[in-house]
Scaffold this motif. Structure first.
Motif, PDB file in Angstrom:
ATOM      1  N   ALA A  89     -12.127 -10.454  12.279  1.00 36.91           N
ATOM      2  CA  ALA A  89     -13.020 -10.291  11.132  1.00 36.91           C
ATOM      3  C   ALA A  89     -12.410  -9.353  10.096  1.00 36.91           C
ATOM      4  CB  ALA A  89     -14.380  -9.742  11.598  1.00 36.91           C
ATOM      5  N   ALA A  90     -11.731  -8.296  10.569  1.00 37.03           N
ATOM      6  CA  ALA A  90     -11.092  -7.363   9.643  1.00 37.03           C
ATOM      7  C   ALA A  90      -9.969  -8.058   8.873  1.00 37.03           C
ATOM      8  CB  ALA A  90     -10.548  -6.148  10.404  1.00 37.03           C
ATOM      9  N   PHE A  91      -9.181  -8.863   9.578  1.00 41.07           N
ATOM     10  CA  PHE A  91      -8.092  -9.572   8.914  1.00 41.07           C
ATOM     11  C   PHE A  91      -8.637 -10.602   7.927  1.00 41.07           C
ATOM     12  CE2 PHE A  91      -4.731 -12.871   8.759  1.00 41.07           C
ATOM     13  CZ  PHE A  91      -3.716 -12.082   8.235  1.00 41.07           C
ATOM     14  N   GLU A  92      -9.687 -11.275   8.313  1.00 38.38           N
ATOM     15  CA  GLU A  92     -10.337 -12.241   7.403  1.00 38.38           C
ATOM     16  C   GLU A  92     -10.761 -11.542   6.114  1.00 38.38           C
ATOM     17  OE1 GLU A  92     -12.444 -15.705   5.942  1.00 38.38           O
ATOM     18  OE2 GLU A  92     -10.922 -15.452   7.496  1.00 38.38           O
ATOM     19  N   ALA A  93     -11.336 -10.338   6.241  1.00 41.17           N
ATOM     20  CA  ALA A  93     -11.773  -9.594   5.065  1.00 41.17           C
ATOM     21  C   ALA A  93     -10.599  -9.225   4.167  1.00 41.17           C
ATOM     22  CB  ALA A  93     -12.526  -8.332   5.495  1.00 41.17           C
ATOM     23  N   VAL A  94      -9.478  -8.822   4.777  1.00 44.19           N
ATOM     24  CA  VAL A  94      -8.290  -8.448   3.994  1.00 44.19           C
ATOM     25  C   VAL A  94      -7.720  -9.668   3.281  1.00 44.19           C
ATOM     26  CG1 VAL A  94      -5.908  -7.644   4.158  1.00 44.19           C
ATOM     27  CG2 VAL A  94      -7.702  -6.442   5.395  1.00 44.19           C
ATOM     28  N   VAL A  95      -7.582 -10.784   3.996  1.00 43.85           N
ATOM     29  CA  VAL A  95      -7.023 -12.001   3.410  1.00 43.85           C
ATOM     30  C   VAL A  95      -7.876 -12.480   2.240  1.00 43.85           C
ATOM     31  CG1 VAL A  95      -6.537 -14.440   3.832  1.00 43.85           C
ATOM     32  CG2 VAL A  95      -5.817 -12.718   5.492  1.00 43.85           C
ATOM     33  N   GLN A  96      -9.195 -12.473   2.416  1.00 46.21           N
ATOM     34  CA  GLN A  96     -10.088 -12.943   1.361  1.00 46.21           C
ATOM     35  C   GLN A  96     -10.160 -11.964   0.191  1.00 46.21           C
ATOM     36  OE1 GLN A  96     -11.211 -15.922   1.224  1.00 46.21           O
ATOM     37  NE2 GLN A  96     -10.653 -16.523   3.308  1.00 46.21           N
ATOM     38  N   ARG A  97      -9.861 -10.702   0.453  1.00 48.19           N
ATOM     39  CA  ARG A  97      -9.926  -9.684  -0.602  1.00 48.19           C
ATOM     40  C   ARG A  97      -8.705  -9.759  -1.531  1.00 48.19           C
ATOM     41  NH1 ARG A  97     -12.255  -4.297  -0.698  1.00 48.19           N
ATOM     42  NH2 ARG A  97     -11.232  -3.063  -2.317  1.00 48.19           N
ATOM     43  N   ARG A  98      -7.574 -10.216  -0.990  1.00 49.08           N
ATOM     44  CA  ARG A  98      -6.355 -10.233  -1.800  1.00 49.08           C
ATOM     45  C   ARG A  98      -6.495 -11.171  -2.992  1.00 49.08           C
ATOM     46  NH1 ARG A  98      -2.747 -12.789  -3.698  1.00 49.08           N
ATOM     47  NH2 ARG A  98      -3.533 -14.728  -2.759  1.00 49.08           N
ATOM     48  N   ARG A  99      -6.152 -10.644  -4.167  1.00 43.98           N
ATOM     49  CA  ARG A  99      -6.197 -11.404  -5.407  1.00 43.98           C
ATOM     50  C   ARG A  99      -4.985 -11.062  -6.259  1.00 43.98           C
ATOM     51  NH1 ARG A  99      -9.656 -13.219  -2.840  1.00 43.98           N
ATOM     52  NH2 ARG A  99     -11.856 -13.585  -3.314  1.00 43.98           N
ATOM     53  N   SER A 100      -4.621 -11.955  -7.175  1.00 40.19           N
ATOM     54  CA  SER A 100      -3.603 -11.654  -8.181  1.00 40.19           C
ATOM     55  C   SER A 100      -4.340 -11.202  -9.444  1.00 40.19           C
ATOM     56  CB  SER A 100      -2.739 -12.886  -8.471  1.00 40.19           C
ATOM     57  OG  SER A 100      -1.957 -13.209  -7.354  1.00 40.19           O
ATOM     58  N   VAL A 101      -4.170  -9.946  -9.801  1.00 35.99           N
ATOM     59  CA  VAL A 101      -4.943  -9.321 -10.872  1.00 35.99           C
ATOM     60  C   VAL A 101      -4.109  -9.215 -12.142  1.00 35.99           C
ATOM     61  CG1 VAL A 101      -6.098  -7.188 -11.565  1.00 35.99           C
ATOM     62  CG2 VAL A 101      -6.381  -8.060  -9.252  1.00 35.99           C
ATOM     63  N   MET A 102      -4.748  -9.438 -13.287  1.00 36.62           N
ATOM     64  CA  MET A 102      -4.057  -9.338 -14.567  1.00 36.62           C
ATOM     65  C   MET A 102      -4.349  -8.035 -15.297  1.00 36.62           C
ATOM     66  SD  MET A 102      -4.374 -13.233 -16.083  1.00 36.62           S
ATOM     67  CE  MET A 102      -3.293 -12.820 -17.457  1.00 36.62           C
ATOM     68  N   HIS A 103      -5.476  -7.395 -14.956  1.00 33.20           N
ATOM     69  CA  HIS A 103      -5.880  -6.180 -15.665  1.00 33.20           C
ATOM     70  C   HIS A 103      -6.047  -5.034 -14.673  1.00 33.20           C
ATOM     71  CE1 HIS A 103      -7.121  -9.463 -18.404  1.00 33.20           C
ATOM     72  NE2 HIS A 103      -6.815  -8.597 -19.358  1.00 33.20           N
ATOM     73  N   PHE A 104      -5.379  -3.905 -14.954  1.00 30.55           N
ATOM     74  CA  PHE A 104      -5.431  -2.740 -14.082  1.00 30.55           C
ATOM     75  C   PHE A 104      -6.121  -1.570 -14.786  1.00 30.55           C
ATOM     76  CE2 PHE A 104      -1.871  -5.228 -12.533  1.00 30.55           C
ATOM     77  CZ  PHE A 104      -2.025  -5.166 -11.153  1.00 30.55           C
ATOM     78  N   ASP A 105      -6.741  -0.718 -13.979  1.00 31.70           N
ATOM     79  CA  ASP A 105      -7.365   0.498 -14.486  1.00 31.70           C
ATOM     80  C   ASP A 105      -6.263   1.519 -14.768  1.00 31.70           C
ATOM     81  OD1 ASP A 105      -8.744   2.829 -14.970  1.00 31.70           O
ATOM     82  OD2 ASP A 105     -10.163   2.581 -13.317  1.00 31.70           O
ATOM     83  N   GLU A 106      -6.001   1.772 -16.039  1.00 30.38           N
ATOM     84  CA  GLU A 106      -4.909   2.666 -16.418  1.00 30.38           C
ATOM     85  C   GLU A 106      -5.215   4.137 -16.150  1.00 30.38           C
ATOM     86  OE1 GLU A 106      -2.895   1.728 -20.198  1.00 30.38           O
ATOM     87  OE2 GLU A 106      -4.356   0.092 -20.414  1.00 30.38           O
TER      88      GLU A 106
END
Length: 278
Positions: free
Chosen positions: A54-71
């Protein structure tokens, strides 16, 4: 709920192939980062290892390719060290680990690296992310053979395996065009008689191993609540020049890393993308 504890000592030494200009730019250089063999990961859950899927499932589903970062939010040293420690647990051929990592953090270094990107979107990612990790693939991995044998010997590897190790690394690493062609031809001729390993060029072999580390990095970043964006839209020659990286290394991936900005919720990669059926 799964907790992860990491006990790690990280030693950093700027490479032995000339002084890297990255240091002068304020870049955190990951060349020669080594996590000692005593590094231990301890997983704790109320049901033993039952919580890991379940922990690995959460990590895999959380991963995203992000275009905007908090500077306004930096990646602190402790978080970076933990992420690198996890990354180094990635598998590699014969445990050669034919990759290096350069962590670009200062504003000047990020601007220099951003100028090497292709397209304004990639430039913006590198310029605004508080950390960009540049993965380097070692195209001359046979030079690591002595270090690899010494490390394996210290780890208790049987002598008979140690004796074969440099030869096996040399066979798979694919260095030298003529040598690679000869090995490919011999493998082709012997394949009808016995199973023969595939032989690829040095860059293909090194990039493949570096990619395993990069994927571990991406999952580790997600587990730490970080956003990341693996990119191949850059001029590798310019990247090497900007960071002072020797020709010995290829550049398979550049990964801006940080915390997602509020605007990232509208990014194309903010929701899970479709996947082909297997």
């Amino acid at each position: 709920r799964v907790g992860v504890r990491v006990g790690v000592r990280v030693g950093v030494r700027v490479g032995d192939h000339g002084t890297m200009r990255a240091a002068a730019l304020g870049v955190r250089v990951g060349l020669r980062i080594r996590v000692r063999a005593s590094t231990k990961l301890r997983y704790c859950s109320s049901g033993g290892d039952e919580g890991l899927p379940a922990a690995f499932e959460a990590v895999v589903q959380r991963r995203r390719s992000v275009m905007h970062f908090d500077e306004t939010k930096a990646v602190d040293d402790a978080t970076l060290q933990q992420l690198i420690a996890w990354t180094q647990r990635a598998p590699s051929s014969f445990n050669v680990q034919p990759y290096k990592i350069v962590a670009v953090r200062s504003e000047a270094a990020r601007e220099a690296l951003a100028a090497c990107m292709t397209g304004p979107a990639n430039e913006r990612r590198v310029a605004t992310a508080p950390l960009t990790t540049v993965f380097l693939a070692d195209l001359e991995a046979t030079r690591l053979a002595d270090q690899l044998v010494a490390m394996a010997k210290e780890d208790g590897t049987p002598p008979e395996y140690l004796a074969r190790l440099p030869l096996m690394v040399s066979y798979f690493a694919g260095e030298g065009l003529l040598a690679t062609r000869l090995k490919q031809a011999s493998a082709h001729l012997l394949s009808p008689l016995r199973p023969m390993p595939s032989v690829t060029a040095a860059d293909a072999w090194a990039f493949k191993n570096a990619a395993l580390a990069a994927q571990t990095y991406l999952l580790g970043a997600a587990a730490l609540g970080l956003a990341a964006a693996p990119m191949e839209g850059f001029d590798a020659a310019r990247v090497r020049a900007a960071l002072g990286v020797p020709e010995r290394y290829g550049v398979p991936l550049v990964v801006p890393t940080g915390y997602a900005a509020a605007a990232a919720a509208a990014d194309p990669g903010a929701k899970p993308g479709p996947r082909y059926a297997m």
